[in-house]
Design an enzyme around this catalytic site. Structure first.
Site, mmCIF file in Angstrom:
data_model
loop_
_atom_site.group_PDB
_atom_site.id
_atom_site.type_symbol
_atom_site.label_atom_id
_atom_site.label_comp_id
_atom_site.label_asym_id
_atom_site.label_seq_id
_atom_site.Cartn_x
_atom_site.Cartn_y
_atom_site.Cartn_z
ATOM 1 N N CYS A 155 2.457 -6.672 15.839
ATOM 2 C CA CYS A 155 3.916 -6.243 15.951
ATOM 3 C C CYS A 155 4.681 -7.387 15.863
ATOM 4 O O CYS A 155 5.938 -7.435 15.785
ATOM 5 C CB CYS A 155 4.079 -5.446 17.408
ATOM 6 N N LYS A 206 -3.099 -2.045 6.323
ATOM 7 C CA LYS A 206 -4.252 -3.175 6.018
ATOM 8 C C LYS A 206 -5.084 -3.346 7.263
ATOM 9 O O LYS A 206 -6.366 -3.571 6.894
ATOM 10 C CB LYS A 206 -3.356 -4.333 5.721
ATOM 11 N N LYS A 242 -3.027 5.897 11.042
ATOM 12 C CA LYS A 242 -1.993 5.568 10.372
ATOM 13 C C LYS A 242 -2.805 4.648 9.090
ATOM 14 O O LYS A 242 -3.494 3.634 9.522
ATOM 15 C CB LYS A 242 -1.241 4.711 11.143
ATOM 16 N N HIS A 262 3.925 1.423 2.295
ATOM 17 C CA HIS A 262 5.241 0.607 1.882
ATOM 18 C C HIS A 262 5.969 1.211 0.547
ATOM 19 O O HIS A 262 6.983 1.472 0.303
ATOM 20 C CB HIS A 262 4.912 -0.801 1.421
ATOM 21 N N CYS A 290 1.530 -8.940 20.910
ATOM 22 C CA CYS A 290 0.824 -8.666 19.759
ATOM 23 C C CYS A 290 1.114 -9.323 18.565
ATOM 24 O O CYS A 290 2.308 -9.120 18.049
ATOM 25 C CB CYS A 290 0.770 -6.897 19.551
ATOM 26 N N HIS A 333 1.029 -1.195 -0.033
ATOM 27 C CA HIS A 333 0.112 -0.015 -0.043
ATOM 28 C C HIS A 333 0.884 1.113 0.056
ATOM 29 O O HIS A 333 2.142 0.912 -0.011
ATOM 30 C CB HIS A 333 -1.071 0.036 0.952
ATOM 31 N N HIS A 351 -1.901 -1.371 16.382
ATOM 32 C CA HIS A 351 -2.972 -2.088 15.901
ATOM 33 C C HIS A 351 -4.394 -2.002 16.373
ATOM 34 O O HIS A 351 -5.367 -2.787 15.658
ATOM 35 C CB HIS A 351 -2.332 -3.582 15.876
ATOM 36 N N CYS A 405 -2.908 -2.776 21.770
ATOM 37 C CA CYS A 405 -1.645 -2.452 21.227
ATOM 38 C C CYS A 405 -2.071 -0.922 20.555
ATOM 39 O O CYS A 405 -3.022 -1.056 19.744
ATOM 40 C CB CYS A 405 -1.254 -3.341 20.219
HETATM 41 N N1 MSP Z 1 8.468 -6.812 8.289
HETATM 42 C C1 MSP Z 1 8.560 -5.836 9.226
HETATM 43 C C2 MSP Z 1 9.979 -5.114 8.847
HETATM 44 C C3 MSP Z 1 11.101 -5.945 9.038
HETATM 45 S S1 MSP Z 1 12.570 -5.058 8.796
HETATM 46 C C4 MSP Z 1 13.849 -5.902 9.141
HETATM 47 C C5 MSP Z 1 7.638 -4.849 8.939
HETATM 48 N N2 MSP Z 1 6.757 -5.138 7.943
HETATM 49 S S2 MSP Z 1 5.559 -3.875 7.155
HETATM 50 O O1 MSP Z 1 5.116 -4.673 6.192
HETATM 51 O O2 MSP Z 1 4.581 -3.804 8.212
HETATM 52 O O3 MSP Z 1 6.089 -2.603 7.096
HETATM 53 C C6 MSP Z 1 6.446 -1.699 7.963
HETATM 54 C C7 MSP Z 1 7.000 -0.580 7.047
HETATM 55 O O4 MSP Z 1 6.157 -0.157 5.865
HETATM 56 C C8 MSP Z 1 6.951 0.589 7.910
HETATM 57 O O5 MSP Z 1 8.196 0.959 8.725
HETATM 58 C C9 MSP Z 1 7.198 1.798 6.551
HETATM 59 O O6 MSP Z 1 8.472 1.693 5.978
HETATM 60 C C10 MSP Z 1 5.989 1.251 5.667
HETATM 61 N N3 MSP Z 1 4.641 1.676 6.108
HETATM 62 C C11 MSP Z 1 3.754 0.865 6.282
HETATM 63 N N4 MSP Z 1 2.463 1.747 6.743
HETATM 64 C C12 MSP Z 1 2.973 3.029 6.496
HETATM 65 C C13 MSP Z 1 2.236 4.305 6.798
HETATM 66 N N5 MSP Z 1 0.995 4.457 7.016
HETATM 67 N N6 MSP Z 1 3.026 5.439 6.725
HETATM 68 C C14 MSP Z 1 4.324 5.402 6.509
HETATM 69 N N7 MSP Z 1 4.805 4.200 6.385
HETATM 70 C C15 MSP Z 1 4.216 3.020 6.338
HETATM 71 O O7 MSP Z 1 7.081 -3.797 9.789
#
Ligand code: MSP
Length: 510
Positions: free
Chosen positions: A130, A303, A300, A22, A127, A19, A148, A145
């Site tokens: 997380c 998903k 935030k 990411h 959680c 999304h 979430h 949490c």
């Molecule tokens: N798999 C772990 C990360 C492991 S790294 C060794 C994880 N994955 S995640 O799919 O949840 O991705 C989190 C990351 O996605 C955030 O740190 C950021 O880079 C990005 N984002 C996801 N949602 C976001 C927002 N709403 N806003 C900004 N960035 C976001 O955590």
């Protein structure tokens, strides 16, 4: 001097499609990687997917797939999405790859042999979002949490623990000596606070899960009844990808820069450096942290909250460059930013359709209409001094902002010059000069075309497709990647071919 930059995004969980959140981090790293490559540095830009753990098993089951088959599908979606958005990572790592298993087990064994991993019993609030135990401070008033908005589950089991406590004081001391290792500053302070809190509660980090509960993970090399905790596994991706244990590793690792959002600051700012210390690997060079994209109701985008936007839909509608420009310009790196169609439309219309699009369109049309260029031997126009002064300031500002990860300010500094150029057009009125003083008109339009080339050179990291298109149209040659005067910029095109509209104004859906 040519240096190396190892630039990483988080590896994303495959429990959901990519999304905007990411896409933002991956685009920001791509922008930064392009900037570094333009400066002549060697870049290794890494992204990938995080595929082990309970969360993935649950997501696969919900789709009636095995975890492995499910991971293949979603990991492919991430890889394809980045390709479609025109992003150019040098590697895409998956934690289910064999190259990764080998490194995770080697590091676990190394830390175990050094006596920093022991067996113990733990009860805590877990959680699954997380994928870690939460402290009381991380719960909201309802006991959920805070990220979430779900109640954690109380879990009690025998596990292996990493002696994180042993390394926390050392890490704190190192960080205090080098505060820019984590930036912006607010996040450096947050990590210091977390370290203090962890030292106070005295807990170590549980790094395993019993196979009786979870088998989808990397087996502990010293106990086959356990798999590795997903964060301990995932963080190691950063060293796997550049060949930990081979000669390739050290030169890249010495220049390791991680980018993340604040949701995963604790694993990156505390677990990872202490893990590295225990494994006798130097701590990363820099951790840069951004805020959240907020969707509906200022929450935030995610998903789990169901308020996330699909970046591919937006890119289909707007084009890759416009989406990228919006994300990079709109968010003040480090702070949260709101996402809505209206905010996006206003930003793109103001900057790309009006400021830059108009400048390009009117300058090039007049150059063609009055048949006066591009002409490299046209004399400079009297506005040239002011433009050169602005470019000189731009170069200093732009490079400094990039070094500080202030992408929004770096882009804005280019728009200061773009607005000056629009003012030059308005003040000198080439359409009037064309009737009264054709030599001055030609000088002005050629100076402006050169100046457009200069600003497009600066916009390459953020508008890679558009800038390449127009730089090719003008056949631009530049003595420096980011020129500080028009003298450095030559237009080799003798005649302009037709060009597409720079950016089509967006109209509101209503
Ligand atoms: N798999 C772990 C990360 C492991 S790294 C060794 C994880 N994955 S995640 O799919 O949840 O991705 C989190 C990351 O996605 C955030 O740190 C950021 O880079 C990005 N984002 C996801 N949602 C976001 C927002 N709403 N806003 C900004 N960035 C976001 O955590």
């Amino acid at each position: 001097m040519r240096t190396k930059k190892f630039i990483t995004t988080p590896i994303y969980y495959v429990n959901a499609k990519p999304h905007i959140g990411h896409a933002y981090t991956t685009i920001a790293c791509d922008t930064w990687a392009r900037f570094e490559r333009l400066k002549g540095n060697d870049v290794f830009f890494l992204t990938g997917t995080d595929e082990h753990g309970d969360k993935i098993v649950k997501a696969a089951a919900a789709e009636g797939k095995t975890p492995a088959a499910y991971c293949d599908v979603i990991s492919r979606e991430f890889r394809d999405a980045w390709k479609k958005l025109g992003l150019t990572p040098d590697d895409f790592i998956r934690t289910t790859e064999e190259r990764h298993r080998v490194v995770v087990q080697a590091i676990l064994q190394k830390i175990f042999d050094a006596g920093d991993i022991y067996a113990g019993e733990y009860t805590g609030n877990y959680c699954f979002g997380c994928e870690r135990y939460l402290t009381d401070k991380e719960l909201n008033e309802k006991g959920e949490c805070a990220t979430h908005l779900k109640k954690p589950e109380v879990i009690s089991e025998k596990n292996y623990f990493f002696r994180m406590q042993k390394y926390l004081p050392q890490w704190k001391e190192a960080l205090l000596k080098n505060p820019s290792q984590i930036s912006p500053e607010g996040y450096f302070n947050e990590v210091l606070g977390t370290i203090d809190e962890l030292i106070k509660n005295g807990e170590d980090l549980s790094i395993s899960r019993p196979k009786t509960r979870l088998t989808w993970g990397i087996e502990l090399p010293f106990d086959k009844n356990y798999v590795t905790y997903v964060w301990f596994d995932a963080l190691i991706n950063y060293v796997t990808a550049i060949g930990y244990g081979t000669p390739n590793f050290e030169p890249w690792w010495a220049e390791a820069h991680h980018m993340i959002a604040k949701d995963i600051l604790k694993p990156h700012g505390v677990y990872w450096p202490t893990m590295l210390m225990a494994a006798k690997i130097p701590v990363f060079k820099r951790l840069v942290v951004h805020g959240y994209w907020l969707g509906f109701a200022n929450q935030k985008m995610s998903k789990s909250l169901g308020n996330a936007k699909d970046p591919l839909d937006l890119a289909d509608k707007l084009g890759n460059d416009a989406l990228r420009f919006f994300l990079m310009r709109e968010m003040n790196f480090g702070s949260d930013a709101r996402f809505s169609e209206e905010i996006m439309m206003n930003r793109l219309n103001a900057n790309l359709a009006n400021d830059l699009g108009n400048l390009v369109q009117r300058t090039l049309s007049m150059l063609k209409k009055y048949d006066c260029g591009p002409n490299p031997s046209a004399p400079p126009h009297s506005s040239r001094g002011a433009i050169d002064a602005a470019l000189k300031t731009l170069r200093g500002d732009y490079l400094r902002y990039f070094e500080n990860f202030e992408f929004h300010n770096a882009i804005e500094s280019v728009f200061v010059v773009i607005r000056l150029l629009n003012k030059v057009v308005d003040d000198f009125k080439p359409w009037a000069l064309a009737k009264e003083n054709m030599p001055e008109c030609a000088a002005l339009l050629n100076t402006l075309a050169q100046a457009i080339a200069a600003v497009l050179l600066y916009l390459r990291p953020v508008l890679p497709e558009k800038s390449a298109e127009f730089l090719t149209l003008l056949k631009v040659e530049s003595a420096q990647e980011f020129p500080e005067s028009l003298e450095e910029v030559t237009l080799a095109a003798q005649k302009l071919e037709t060009w597409p509209i720079f950016f089509q104004r967006l109209e509101s859906a209503e």
